[in-house]
Design a protein around this motif. Structure first.
Motif, PDB file in Angstrom:
ATOM      1  N   LEU A  41       0.844  -1.381   0.112  1.00  0.00           N
ATOM      2  CA  LEU A  41       0.266   0.060   0.106  1.00  0.00           C
ATOM      3  C   LEU A  41       0.808   1.205   0.031  1.00  0.00           C
ATOM      4  O   LEU A  41       1.799   1.534   0.831  1.00  0.00           O
ATOM      5  N   THR A  42       0.761   2.092  -1.067  1.00  0.00           N
ATOM      6  CA  THR A  42       1.572   3.156  -1.146  1.00  0.00           C
ATOM      7  C   THR A  42       0.691   4.665  -1.134  1.00  0.00           C
ATOM      8  O   THR A  42      -0.313   4.717  -1.698  1.00  0.00           O
ATOM      9  N   TYR A  43       1.364   5.335  -0.358  1.00  0.00           N
ATOM     10  CA  TYR A  43       0.800   6.883   0.085  1.00  0.00           C
ATOM     11  C   TYR A  43       1.994   7.507   0.483  1.00  0.00           C
ATOM     12  O   TYR A  43       2.956   7.073   0.928  1.00  0.00           O
ATOM     13  N   PHE A  44       1.439   8.951   1.025  1.00  0.00           N
ATOM     14  CA  PHE A  44       2.176   9.847   1.706  1.00  0.00           C
ATOM     15  C   PHE A  44       2.254   9.237   3.067  1.00  0.00           C
ATOM     16  O   PHE A  44       1.672   8.582   3.648  1.00  0.00           O
ATOM     17  N   ASN A  45       3.345  10.097   3.904  1.00  0.00           N
ATOM     18  CA  ASN A  45       3.588   9.703   5.149  1.00  0.00           C
ATOM     19  C   ASN A  45       2.214  10.586   6.202  1.00  0.00           C
ATOM     20  O   ASN A  45       2.668  11.400   6.942  1.00  0.00           O
ATOM     21  N   LEU A  46       1.177  10.107   5.848  1.00  0.00           N
ATOM     22  CA  LEU A  46      -0.092  10.976   6.240  1.00  0.00           C
ATOM     23  C   LEU A  46      -1.005   9.720   6.583  1.00  0.00           C
ATOM     24  O   LEU A  46      -1.105   8.622   6.027  1.00  0.00           O
ATOM     25  N   VAL A  67       4.394   1.365   2.414  1.00  0.00           N
ATOM     26  CA  VAL A  67       5.134   2.251   1.709  1.00  0.00           C
ATOM     27  C   VAL A  67       4.583   4.055   1.771  1.00  0.00           C
ATOM     28  O   VAL A  67       3.413   4.289   1.259  1.00  0.00           O
ATOM     29  N   ARG A  68       5.552   4.675   2.199  1.00  0.00           N
ATOM     30  CA  ARG A  68       5.107   6.187   2.721  1.00  0.00           C
ATOM     31  C   ARG A  68       6.229   7.040   1.719  1.00  0.00           C
ATOM     32  O   ARG A  68       7.679   6.767   2.182  1.00  0.00           O
ATOM     33  N   ILE A  69       5.921   7.794   0.885  1.00  0.00           N
ATOM     34  CA  ILE A  69       6.644   8.410  -0.125  1.00  0.00           C
ATOM     35  C   ILE A  69       6.864   9.845   0.225  1.00  0.00           C
ATOM     36  O   ILE A  69       5.719  10.376   0.749  1.00  0.00           O
TER      37      ILE A  69
END
Length: 243
Positions: A41-46, A67-69
């Motif tokens: 699962l990919t997203y921002f660090n939020l 995954v935090r981008i």
């Protein structure tokens, strides 16, 4: 982890080696329950649009790559995604976008969507009400200046939020007061919990608290979900983010 396998009314045990020989005798729909699943699962660090899916995965007891981008990685990743947006879920070699689509898929895969069509519709009803609320929130809370946190307007907190909570209290009461679907715990309860958790965090940042006294059924549902062992573990160990 035990989960009922609907096509053959058996129960599956995830990633338990001694049961591997048994998989070959199961219908195709059942075999996936015995197969080790790899999910990313990919997203921002939020928390944002990905937290609902994270809660479903947590409650299911499903391991996943969280995954935090950052913005630099996002610029690189965006052209490669089917809809050019996150969150995105990679599973079984397929990439899926759209936050509610991801959460719905996970709920169905892990038995959190409702046991019958009617129970699933009841759960969907509450989740759609959450989607409506998210859109209201998006329209009401304007992007802050760089380096500042978003601020919720008074009218949004004192009128719109209270109206939504009252509406959801009525719906929950009409369903018996414990869950939003006759199936028991579903992704609908997790969706509403996510809203309450998010609103409490945002109000805390503004020096306020979320008053749930007028909404006792919603207050009890929030406490019930928060106390679920898998959810509690996730809340205690997830990265600390502003929202």
């Amino acid at each position: 982890v035990l989960r009922q396998c609907t096509p053959c009314t058996l129960y599956s045990v995830y990633s338990v080696a001694p049961f591997t020989w048994f998989v070959s005798f199961l219908p195709t729909q059942c075999k996936q329950l015995y197969t080790e699943i790899t999910m990313k699962l990919t997203y921002f660090n939020l928390k944002g649009r990905a937290e609902f899916a994270r809660l479903v995965l947590a409650q299911a007891g499903q391991e996943f790559e969280d995954v935090r981008i950052d913005q630099a990685k996002w610029a690189e990743l965006k052209p490669t995604l089917p809809l050019g947006q996150v969150p995105s879920l990679e599973v079984d070699g397929v990439t899926i976008c759209q936050s509610m689509t991801i959460a719905r898929y996970l709920a169905r895969r892990f038995g959190l969507a409702g046991a019958t069509d009617l129970e699933a519709a009841q759960a969907d009803e509450a989740v759609d009400a959450v989607s409506d609320w998210i859109q209201q929130q998006k329209e009401a809370i304007k992007p802050p200046p760089p380096g500042q946190k978003p601020v919720m307007p008074r009218e949004f907190v004192d009128v719109q939020l209270q109206a939504w909570l009252a509406k959801m209290e009525r719906l929950l009461t009409s369903r018996g007061g414990k869950h939003f679907s006759g199936a028991g715990l579903t992704w609908a309860d997790l969706a509403v919990f996510h809203v309450l958790d998010s609103m409490a965090d945002r109000l805390k940042d503004q020096g306020e608290t979320l008053n749930m006294v007028p909404f006792p059924k919603m207050r009890d549902l929030e406490a019930m979900v928060r106390a679920l062992p898998n959810i509690k573990k996730w809340l205690d160990t997830r990265p600390v983010t502003p929202f």
